[in-house]
Scaffold this motif. Sequence first.
Motif, mmCIF file in Angstrom:
data_model
loop_
_atom_site.group_PDB
_atom_site.id
_atom_site.type_symbol
_atom_site.label_atom_id
_atom_site.label_comp_id
_atom_site.label_asym_id
_atom_site.label_seq_id
_atom_site.Cartn_x
_atom_site.Cartn_y
_atom_site.Cartn_z
ATOM 1 N N GLY A 10 18.515 4.372 -27.780
ATOM 2 C CA GLY A 10 18.508 3.351 -28.818
ATOM 3 C C GLY A 10 19.355 3.712 -30.018
ATOM 4 O O GLY A 10 19.257 3.073 -31.065
ATOM 5 N N LYS A 11 20.224 4.701 -29.905
ATOM 6 C CA LYS A 11 21.056 5.134 -31.031
ATOM 7 C C LYS A 11 22.305 4.274 -31.149
ATOM 8 O O LYS A 11 22.743 3.640 -30.198
ATOM 9 C CB LYS A 11 21.436 6.604 -30.847
ATOM 10 N N LEU A 12 22.873 4.274 -32.359
ATOM 11 C CA LEU A 12 24.134 3.581 -32.597
ATOM 12 C C LEU A 12 25.097 4.553 -33.267
ATOM 13 O O LEU A 12 24.918 4.939 -34.405
ATOM 14 C CB LEU A 12 23.931 2.348 -33.493
ATOM 15 N N TYR A 13 26.126 4.951 -32.503
ATOM 16 C CA TYR A 13 27.115 5.896 -33.009
ATOM 17 C C TYR A 13 28.325 5.185 -33.609
ATOM 18 O O TYR A 13 29.106 5.798 -34.348
ATOM 19 C CB TYR A 13 27.586 6.815 -31.881
ATOM 20 N N ARG A 130 25.398 -3.975 -23.969
ATOM 21 C CA ARG A 130 26.139 -3.203 -24.949
ATOM 22 C C ARG A 130 27.380 -3.933 -25.446
ATOM 23 O O ARG A 130 28.009 -3.509 -26.404
ATOM 24 C CB ARG A 130 26.539 -1.847 -24.357
ATOM 25 N N ASN A 192 28.928 -1.926 -28.495
ATOM 26 C CA ASN A 192 28.039 -1.104 -29.303
ATOM 27 C C ASN A 192 27.923 0.281 -28.672
ATOM 28 O O ASN A 192 27.389 0.419 -27.572
ATOM 29 C CB ASN A 192 26.662 -1.765 -29.415
ATOM 30 N N GLN A 193 28.430 1.261 -29.366
ATOM 31 C CA GLN A 193 28.486 2.631 -28.849
ATOM 32 C C GLN A 193 27.157 3.344 -29.059
ATOM 33 O O GLN A 193 26.777 3.641 -30.184
ATOM 34 C CB GLN A 193 29.615 3.396 -29.559
ATOM 35 N N ASP A 194 26.446 3.647 -27.974
ATOM 36 C CA ASP A 194 25.188 4.378 -28.094
ATOM 37 C C ASP A 194 25.299 5.771 -27.503
ATOM 38 O O ASP A 194 24.291 6.418 -27.214
ATOM 39 C CB ASP A 194 24.033 3.595 -27.463
ATOM 40 N N GLU A 195 26.532 6.231 -27.297
ATOM 41 C CA GLU A 195 26.801 7.588 -26.833
ATOM 42 C C GLU A 195 27.775 8.254 -27.807
ATOM 43 O O GLU A 195 28.615 7.578 -28.392
ATOM 44 C CB GLU A 195 27.447 7.573 -25.445
#
Length: 279
Positions: A10-13, A130, A192-195
């Motif tokens: 659930g992170k947003l980088y 994403r 949406n970058q979650d990595e």
Amino acid sequence: MTEKDLTTSGKLYGKVFIEGKIISLTGLHIGTGKETMEIGGLDMPVVRDPLTREPYIPGSSIKGKMRSLLEKFEFARSGKDITPESYFSKIIKSGSEEIRHHECDNDNCPVCRLYGASKGNGVKKNRPARIYVHDAHLIEESKKELQGIDTGLYLTELKYENTLDRLTSAASPRQIERVPKGAEFKFSMVYNQDEPKDSALFKKDLESIFTNILLLEDDALGGSVSRGYGRIDIQKVKIIYRDAEYYTQENKKEIVLEQGESEDLKTFLFERVIKELTK
């Protein structure tokens, strides 16, 4: 933390914005339903903005076609032991028809990573998409050109077609409204970058998105594509990358990469963009 754990963190980088132009190489028809039948009205009108009355390409049409192309592409690479019934396992009812597409629980599946999956039919939990795809609207210069064409319709043209009875040769004419060849639309989508940037999954997502864009360019949009409608060209692509710090620091920095005038799209996306965003 492992690659698999990150997919559900659930992170947003950061965010990757993809912009460019869609140019219609042939007439383009993306239809809309009609609640009433008017005498002398069009059989198959195009979708229009309810305020401006301008034709546009819905983001849902672009995203749906992209997902379909990526599903077929990944299915072809999945191996001979995977059957169509097992790969296209999600079944949706549409009236009396059943529509099948791919959804799964595999955290590394390119299709479900980008476009999401809904709980049910073997999928244990909802997976958010994403990538977001926006409506593509006519650019101002193209709108002015279309206004100068005398077709009797606002920014579109009327195409007459016949369906012939194979036994009697009786004709059943129909009127199809379409956006003329040469119309230009501005498209945009957001990943949406979650990595983190050094993650193999981040690079894989970018590769899947760019492959998807190339597949779309070599396919078609809208209806009647088997009769030559909907061929497109994608040009002047611009990539904007904003990491999480962009949204917190006063000195906001972003990476902007633009396709050169004579630069091949595939070279731009896979060599310049991926190299810059994953270093």
